[in-house]
Design a protein around this motif. Structure first.
Motif, short mmCIF file in Angstrom:
data_model
loop_
_atom_site.label_atom_id
_atom_site.label_comp_id
_atom_site.label_asym_id
_atom_site.label_seq_id
_atom_site.Cartn_x
_atom_site.Cartn_y
_atom_site.Cartn_z
N ALA A 1 5.38 23.57 88.62
CA ALA A 1 4.22 23.33 87.76
C ALA A 1 3.84 24.58 86.99
O ALA A 1 3.44 24.52 85.82
N LEU A 2 3.97 25.74 87.62
CA LEU A 2 3.68 27.00 86.94
C LEU A 2 4.62 27.20 85.75
O LEU A 2 4.19 27.60 84.67
N GLY A 3 5.90 26.90 85.95
CA GLY A 3 6.87 27.01 84.86
C GLY A 3 6.55 26.05 83.72
O GLY A 3 6.62 26.42 82.54
N LEU A 4 6.19 24.82 84.07
CA LEU A 4 5.84 23.84 83.05
C LEU A 4 4.58 24.27 82.30
O LEU A 4 4.49 24.12 81.07
N ALA A 5 3.60 24.82 83.02
CA ALA A 5 2.36 25.27 82.38
C ALA A 5 2.63 26.43 81.43
O ALA A 5 2.08 26.49 80.33
N ALA A 6 3.50 27.36 81.86
CA ALA A 6 3.82 28.51 81.00
C ALA A 6 4.51 28.05 79.73
O ALA A 6 4.15 28.47 78.62
N ALA A 7 5.50 27.17 79.87
CA ALA A 7 6.21 26.67 78.69
C ALA A 7 5.27 25.88 77.78
O ALA A 7 5.34 26.00 76.55
N SER A 8 4.40 25.08 78.38
CA SER A 8 3.45 24.30 77.59
C SER A 8 2.53 25.21 76.79
O SER A 8 2.21 24.94 75.62
N SER A 9 2.08 26.31 77.40
CA SER A 9 1.18 27.23 76.71
C SER A 9 1.87 27.92 75.54
O SER A 9 1.21 28.35 74.58
N LEU A 10 3.20 28.03 75.61
CA LEU A 10 3.97 28.66 74.54
C LEU A 10 4.50 27.64 73.54
O LEU A 10 5.19 28.00 72.58
N GLY A 11 4.22 26.37 73.79
CA GLY A 11 4.64 25.32 72.87
C GLY A 11 6.13 25.11 72.83
O GLY A 11 6.68 24.72 71.79
#
Length: 281
Positions: free
Chosen positions: A73-83
C-alpha cells in the motif's frame, strides 16, 4: 522524480483513505494488517475495495504486525502521489538514479539467461509467483554487486544526487521500538555493537508472525551512525539478508537461490561483519 510525501500524511491510495498515516504503513503499525494479501483479492481494484472495507484490529501505532499489504500500500500511495505507475517509476527513475543497472522488477527477455533458478525447502524448482502488489511488496531481482552498491549508498559511500541521498538516509529514522529492535522505514536497527542473540530475537518468527506491542518515539529518532541496520527478505525459492553499520563503513549482502532459514542467514552475515570489523580496526 518529485520529493516523497511526508510520513505524517494520511495514508491514501487513489482516493481510498487507510486508517493511520504513511509512517504506519512503512513501519508495519497500521493496526493489524495480515501477513499476505487475502486469497480473494486478485487485482488492484479488488485490493482497493478490500482496503476501503478493512478495519484495524488495534489502534494505529500500537502494535507491529509484519505484513506485505502495508508495504504494498505504501508503494501504491507513493506512485499515486507522483501520478505514475510504481514499476515504471522505479525502473525509469529510481534505479538509474541509484546506478543499479542490473536490478529489475520485471526481468527483461534480454537478461532472462542471467536470472538465477530458485529452489524451495524441498529442493524443487521455484520462483516467485506474481501477485497483487508483487512489485510494490515482494522486492527486486538484483545482483550482489548492485545490492552492495545500494548498501554503500545507504552509508553515503558513493556519490549520488543530494536529494536522493537525503531520501535514503531518511529511511534510517527510528519511529517505533518493539522488543530489542527499533523500526525504521522498512529497515530495522539496533544499537551497535549488538550481540548475535539480540539479532536472532529481533528477526525471530515471533517478530514476523505475531503482534508485538511498540513504543513510539516522539520525536522520531534521527538517523545515526552507531547502529546495526538490517533487513531479511524471502520469496519463493530465494533468501536474502542485508546489514550495515554506517559509522564503521561495513556492510554485508547474503543472497541465496534457495529457501534458507532466517537464523542461518543472520549467523552467516554476522560472522562476515565481525571479520570486517576486525579488519577495519
Amino acid at each position: 522524480m518529485p520529493a516523497f510525501m511526508p510520513v505524517g500524511t494520511q495514508a491514501t491510495i487513489k482516493g481510498i483513505a487507510i486508517d493511520g498515516r504513511l509512517v504506519h504503513l512503512a513501519t508495519h503499525t497500521p493496526g493489524g494488517l495480515p501477513l499476505q494479501v487475502p486469497d480473494e483479492v486478485h487485482d488492484e481494484a479488488q485490493l482497493l475495495e478490500w482496503f476501503a472495507r478493512w478495519k484495524p484490529e488495534y489502534a494505529p501505532g500500537a502494535y507491529r504486525t509484519y505484513g506485505n499489504p502495508g508495504i504494498g500500500a505504501l508503494g501504491l500511495a507513493a506512485a499515486s502521489s507522483l501520478g505514475g505507475d510504481f514499476t515504471t517509476l522505479v525502473e525509469r527513475e529510481l534505479l538509474p538514479a541509484l546506478g543499479m543497472p542490473n536490478t529489475f522488477l520485471n526481468v527483461p527477455e534480454s537478461r532472462r539467461a542471467d536470472y538465477a533458478q530458485g529452489y524451495d525447502s524441498e529442493d524443487s524448482l521455484a520462483r516467485m509467483t506474481p501477485g497483487v502488489i508483487g512489485a510494490e511488496a515482494y522486492g527486486v531481482r538484483t545482483t550482489a554487486g548492485d545490492l552492495i552498491r545500494y548498501v554503500q549508498l545507504q552509508m553515503g559511500e558513493r556519490s549520488i544526487d543530494a536529494t536522493w541521498q537525503r531520501a535514503l538516509t531518511a529511511t534510517h529514522t527510528g519511529y517505533f521500538t518493539a522488543g530489542p529492535m527499533t523500526q525504521d522505514a522498512a529497515w530495522e536497527q539496533y544499537a551497535y555493537p549488538v550481540p548475535l542473540d539480540t539479532l536472532l530475537v529481533g528477526n525471530s518468527p515471533r517478530m514476523a508472525f505475531e503482534p508485538n506491542a511498540v513504543t513510539e518515539h516522539r520525536p522520531p529518532l534521527k538517523p545515526r551512525g552507531d547502529v546495526w541496520i538490517n533487513k531479511t527478505g524471502s520469496t519463493r525459492g530465494f533468501s536474502a539478508y542485508v546489514a550495515f553499520v554506517p559509522a564503521r563503513r561495513i556492510g554485508v549482502v547474503v543472497l541465496a537461490n534457495k529457501s534458507v532459514p532466517i537464523a542461518e542467514r543472520i549467523r552467516v552475515g554476522y560472522a562476515v561483519m565481525q571479520a570486517l570489523e576486525r579488519g577495519a580496526k
